[in-house]
Design a protein around this motif. Structure first.
Motif, PDB file in Angstrom:
ATOM      1  N   ASP A 185      44.495  36.194  31.526  1.00  0.00           N
ATOM      2  CA  ASP A 185      45.070  37.354  30.824  1.00  0.00           C
ATOM      3  C   ASP A 185      45.757  38.340  31.765  1.00  0.00           C
ATOM      4  O   ASP A 185      46.330  39.345  31.319  1.00  0.00           O
ATOM      5  CB  ASP A 185      43.970  38.116  30.058  1.00  0.00           C
ATOM      6  CG  ASP A 185      43.363  37.243  28.974  1.00  0.00           C
ATOM      7  OD1 ASP A 185      44.060  36.326  28.500  1.00  0.00           O
ATOM      8  OD2 ASP A 185      42.193  37.472  28.619  1.00  0.00           O
ATOM      9  N   ARG A 186      45.663  38.090  33.072  1.00  0.00           N
ATOM     10  CA  ARG A 186      46.271  39.023  34.029  1.00  0.00           C
ATOM     11  C   ARG A 186      47.725  38.676  34.265  1.00  0.00           C
ATOM     12  O   ARG A 186      48.132  37.522  34.137  1.00  0.00           O
ATOM     13  CB  ARG A 186      45.551  38.890  35.384  1.00  0.00           C
ATOM     14  CG  ARG A 186      44.323  39.727  35.536  1.00  0.00           C
ATOM     15  CD  ARG A 186      44.019  39.967  36.993  1.00  0.00           C
ATOM     16  NE  ARG A 186      44.107  38.822  37.850  1.00  0.00           N
ATOM     17  CZ  ARG A 186      43.076  38.075  38.224  1.00  0.00           C
ATOM     18  NH1 ARG A 186      41.864  38.334  37.783  1.00  0.00           N
ATOM     19  NH2 ARG A 186      43.252  37.058  39.043  1.00  0.00           N
ATOM     20  N   ALA A 187      48.527  39.722  34.640  1.00  0.00           N
ATOM     21  CA  ALA A 187      49.892  39.438  35.063  1.00  0.00           C
ATOM     22  C   ALA A 187      49.809  38.460  36.242  1.00  0.00           C
ATOM     23  O   ALA A 187      48.875  38.561  37.058  1.00  0.00           O
ATOM     24  CB  ALA A 187      50.564  40.737  35.493  1.00  0.00           C
ATOM     25  N   PHE A 188      50.780  37.526  36.328  1.00  0.00           N
ATOM     26  CA  PHE A 188      50.657  36.445  37.315  1.00  0.00           C
ATOM     27  C   PHE A 188      50.603  36.964  38.758  1.00  0.00           C
ATOM     28  O   PHE A 188      50.052  36.348  39.646  1.00  0.00           O
ATOM     29  CB  PHE A 188      51.811  35.438  37.158  1.00  0.00           C
ATOM     30  CG  PHE A 188      53.161  35.983  37.551  1.00  0.00           C
ATOM     31  CD1 PHE A 188      53.620  35.862  38.854  1.00  0.00           C
ATOM     32  CD2 PHE A 188      53.965  36.647  36.622  1.00  0.00           C
ATOM     33  CE1 PHE A 188      54.858  36.380  39.220  1.00  0.00           C
ATOM     34  CE2 PHE A 188      55.192  37.171  36.975  1.00  0.00           C
ATOM     35  CZ  PHE A 188      55.638  37.047  38.287  1.00  0.00           C
ATOM     36  N   TYR A 189      51.191  38.174  38.980  1.00  0.00           N
ATOM     37  CA  TYR A 189      51.228  38.702  40.351  1.00  0.00           C
ATOM     38  C   TYR A 189      49.987  39.525  40.707  1.00  0.00           C
ATOM     39  O   TYR A 189      49.813  39.939  41.838  1.00  0.00           O
ATOM     40  CB  TYR A 189      52.484  39.571  40.544  1.00  0.00           C
ATOM     41  CG  TYR A 189      52.677  40.580  39.433  1.00  0.00           C
ATOM     42  CD1 TYR A 189      51.940  41.755  39.409  1.00  0.00           C
ATOM     43  CD2 TYR A 189      53.583  40.342  38.396  1.00  0.00           C
ATOM     44  CE1 TYR A 189      52.092  42.665  38.379  1.00  0.00           C
ATOM     45  CE2 TYR A 189      53.734  41.253  37.358  1.00  0.00           C
ATOM     46  CZ  TYR A 189      52.999  42.401  37.353  1.00  0.00           C
ATOM     47  OH  TYR A 189      53.134  43.305  36.336  1.00  0.00           O
ATOM     48  N   SER A 190      49.128  39.783  39.730  1.00  0.00           N
ATOM     49  CA  SER A 190      47.969  40.654  39.987  1.00  0.00           C
ATOM     50  C   SER A 190      46.789  39.847  40.510  1.00  0.00           C
ATOM     51  O   SER A 190      46.432  38.814  39.955  1.00  0.00           O
ATOM     52  CB  SER A 190      47.573  41.376  38.704  1.00  0.00           C
ATOM     53  OG  SER A 190      46.310  41.991  38.874  1.00  0.00           O
ATOM     54  N   LYS A 191      46.179  40.352  41.582  1.00  0.00           N
ATOM     55  CA  LYS A 191      45.002  39.647  42.138  1.00  0.00           C
ATOM     56  C   LYS A 191      43.710  40.158  41.537  1.00  0.00           C
ATOM     57  O   LYS A 191      42.637  39.661  41.845  1.00  0.00           O
ATOM     58  CB  LYS A 191      44.968  39.838  43.658  1.00  0.00           C
ATOM     59  CG  LYS A 191      45.965  38.954  44.378  1.00  0.00           C
ATOM     60  CD  LYS A 191      45.556  38.790  45.823  1.00  0.00           C
ATOM     61  CE  LYS A 191      46.480  37.840  46.551  1.00  0.00           C
ATOM     62  NZ  LYS A 191      46.403  37.972  47.987  1.00  0.00           N
ATOM     63  N   GLY A 192      43.784  41.195  40.725  1.00  0.00           N
ATOM     64  CA  GLY A 192      42.587  41.727  40.075  1.00  0.00           C
ATOM     65  C   GLY A 192      42.983  42.883  39.182  1.00  0.00           C
ATOM     66  O   GLY A 192      43.807  43.710  39.579  1.00  0.00           O
ATOM     67  N   THR A 193      42.444  42.921  37.980  1.00  0.00           N
ATOM     68  CA  THR A 193      42.725  44.026  37.054  1.00  0.00           C
ATOM     69  C   THR A 193      41.448  44.367  36.285  1.00  0.00           C
ATOM     70  O   THR A 193      40.742  43.473  35.819  1.00  0.00           O
ATOM     71  CB  THR A 193      43.829  43.623  36.036  1.00  0.00           C
ATOM     72  OG1 THR A 193      45.023  43.309  36.752  1.00  0.00           O
ATOM     73  CG2 THR A 193      44.127  44.755  35.062  1.00  0.00           C
ATOM     74  N   PHE A 194      41.179  45.657  36.199  1.00  0.00           N
ATOM     75  CA  PHE A 194      40.077  46.123  35.354  1.00  0.00           C
ATOM     76  C   PHE A 194      40.664  46.988  34.253  1.00  0.00           C
ATOM     77  O   PHE A 194      41.519  47.828  34.525  1.00  0.00           O
ATOM     78  CB  PHE A 194      39.078  46.969  36.157  1.00  0.00           C
ATOM     79  CG  PHE A 194      38.342  46.175  37.193  1.00  0.00           C
ATOM     80  CD1 PHE A 194      37.301  45.332  36.831  1.00  0.00           C
ATOM     81  CD2 PHE A 194      38.688  46.271  38.535  1.00  0.00           C
ATOM     82  CE1 PHE A 194      36.626  44.596  37.788  1.00  0.00           C
ATOM     83  CE2 PHE A 194      38.012  45.540  39.495  1.00  0.00           C
ATOM     84  CZ  PHE A 194      36.975  44.693  39.122  1.00  0.00           C
ATOM     85  N   ASP A 195      40.193  46.773  33.036  1.00  0.00           N
ATOM     86  CA  ASP A 195      40.549  47.697  31.956  1.00  0.00           C
ATOM     87  C   ASP A 195      39.366  48.630  31.741  1.00  0.00           C
ATOM     88  O   ASP A 195      38.223  48.161  31.605  1.00  0.00           O
ATOM     89  CB  ASP A 195      40.826  46.937  30.642  1.00  0.00           C
ATOM     90  CG  ASP A 195      42.204  46.276  30.663  1.00  0.00           C
ATOM     91  OD1 ASP A 195      42.990  46.550  31.591  1.00  0.00           O
ATOM     92  OD2 ASP A 195      42.470  45.468  29.742  1.00  0.00           O
TER      93      ASP A 195
END
Ligand code: GAP
Length: 453
Positions: free
Chosen positions: A248-258
């Motif tokens: 579900d993360r953008a392909f360039y993101s190495k980590g995302t928290f909502d």
């Protein structure tokens, strides 16, 4: 709470917002503009307090963050580079029965078949991508070269201005550029009051760093941002952190928290904290042909910084503040009979009005004059409201309903009519406990200020 109770709670909140002047539908007298909202007198103050506190803790209290106020109108080239022109889309379907346009990924299913929420029809078109950007024309001629977009996020102007800001601020990595401003998205189905709007505000920080610092700074900013929500009075129990899975993360993101909040209509995103690597700067380097890199004086290395981005919505946070503050308890009316009291339990830091000033009686000149004096004394330190109309209990109740944390009453004791020792003292009432204490006028500013900072 059951689904029905939550729906009722939300109805009460929406009605209070209109009745007391927090939020109105835009262009209401012409039938309303869907997905667009106007903030009334109290909503404007609440929003201002939120933005001001964010700016204080994210920019002014720190040595490593500076501000930017970028333009809303954006050149297509910048948004082509960022990927918005090609891929900033939501999947859309049409209902062939009632002609409604719907977001395909938000449709409820019945017996495995997607249904139109308006008419219950099952005859839906195939999903197709719908670009969410608002497009406009700049200048007098209407040729393709005059196209401009209303920005869909504030972030891109920070990336585009990275080099200018770096040069003038002479910051060393890690450092951040922060911005608060409007963003526009042509949402297919705006809904849940202000939660999903077509015009909204964001509070975004792009925090630039060395690649090896990215993951640690992601964890650091997540903690800082949770603390922020606690400091503005959001109940920690209603906040949740979603570690966004790879798919579900953008392909360039190495980590995302909502960071999510339990709204009455469900658990929904307030803010995203994302490690975006060097994707955005690299895209703008490729498209503009300009160098957007950083020279490390100590190691003599030249490289493109990575970035961690905490991106919050002003309107969603205002809505969370309102939902979190809404409460009902009981309090005695003028005759001592218990009645339901609506009370907005805003943190004093966020409350639109900090203190209300009441003369006990409006037809007693000396009380009114003293009350005006107290109002003038407090006014230069906080937002105060003067009210002399109606019984004192009713006046307290009106302030409880808009979340004013303190009420000051000027009575006959203040005038020294009940003994010299009480002259120039007032009653200070606390909204939540409804307790009253006697305070000297000379101590009022400090007593209240210490709680609203
Ligand atoms: N620069 C990254 C970015 O824009 P996003 O998750 O699309 O990420 C960030 O948006 C925040 O902006 C969201 O967490 C939300 O608070 C707010 N936001 C996004 N779309 C919104 C909308 N249609 N209405 C209100 N707020 C919105």
């Amino acid at each position: 709470m059951t689904g029905k109770e939550n729906a009722q709670r939300m109805e009460k909140i929406v009605s209070l917002c209109k009745r007391r002047g927090f939020i109105f539908q835009a262009s209401e007298i012409y039938g309303g503009l869907n997905g667009v909202w106007d903030y009334g007198p109290l909503g404007t103050e609440l929003k201002y307090n939120l933005k001001q506190y964010w700016w204080k803790v994210v920019v002014r209290d720190r040595d490593d963050v500076v501000g930017l106020d970028g333009s809303i109108l954006t050149l297509p080239a910048a948004l082509e580079a960022s990927g918005h022109v090609d891929t900033f889309t939501d999947p859309m379907v049409d209902c062939r029965t009632c002609k409604a346009r719907l977001r395909a990924d938000q449709l409820a299913e019945k017996n495995g078949t997607k249904q139109c929420p308006n008419c219950g029809g099952k005859d839906l078109t195939e999903a197709r991508p719908f670009n969410l950007m608002f497009q406009t024309q700049m200048g007098a001629s209407a040729d393709p070269a005059s196209i401009a977009y209303l920005r869909p996020e504030t972030a891109q102007s920070i990336f585009v201005q990275f080099k200018n800001v770096l040069d003038v601020s002479r910051k060393k990595l890690p450092f951040g550029i922060a911005q608060i401003g409007k963003a526009f998205r042509n949402e297919i189905n705006p809904r849940n009051f202000t939660f999903r709007s077509r015009e909204f505000e964001q509070m975004e920080l792009e925090y630039f760093c060395r690649p090896e610092q990215g993951m640690d700074l992601l964890a650091y900013w997540l903690k800082e941002r949770i603390r922020f929500y606690e400091e503005i009075g959001i109940n920690r129990k209603r906040l949740h952190v979603l570690d966004v899975p790879d798919k579900d993360r953008a392909f360039y993101s190495k980590g995302t928290f909502d960071i999510e909040y339990e709204f009455p209509f469900g658990r929904q995103e307030l803010e995203g904290v994302a490690y975006r690597t060097d994707y955005d700067l690299q895209q703008h380097i490729k498209s503009s042909g300009k160098t957007l890199d950083y020279f490390d004086e100590e190691t003599k290395e030249r490289f493109v910084p990575h970035v961690v981005e905490p991106s919050a919505g002003v309107d969603r946070t205002v809505l969370a503040l309102i939902c979190d503050a809404y409460d009902e308890d009981s309090a005695p009316d003028e005759k001592g009979k218990m009645e339901t009291r609506i009370v907005m339990r805003f943190h004093p830091r966020m409350a639109p009005i900090k203190c209300a000033v009441f003369p006990l009686l409006k037809n007693k000149e000396a009380l009114v004059a003293k009350a005006r004096e107290v109002q003038a004394l407090l006014r230069s330190h906080m937002n105060v409201f003067y009210d002399e109309g109606g019984a004192i209990g009713r006046r307290y109740r009106r302030q409880d309903e808009i979340g004013t944390p303190f009420g000051v009453t000027i009575d006959f004791e203040t005038l020294g009519e009940k003994g010299e020792e009480l002259r120039d003292t007032v009653t200070l009432r606390d909204r939540d406990s409804m307790k009253q204490e006697r305070v000297a006028i000379k101590d009022l500013v400090e007593t209240i200020s210490s709680k609203i900072r």
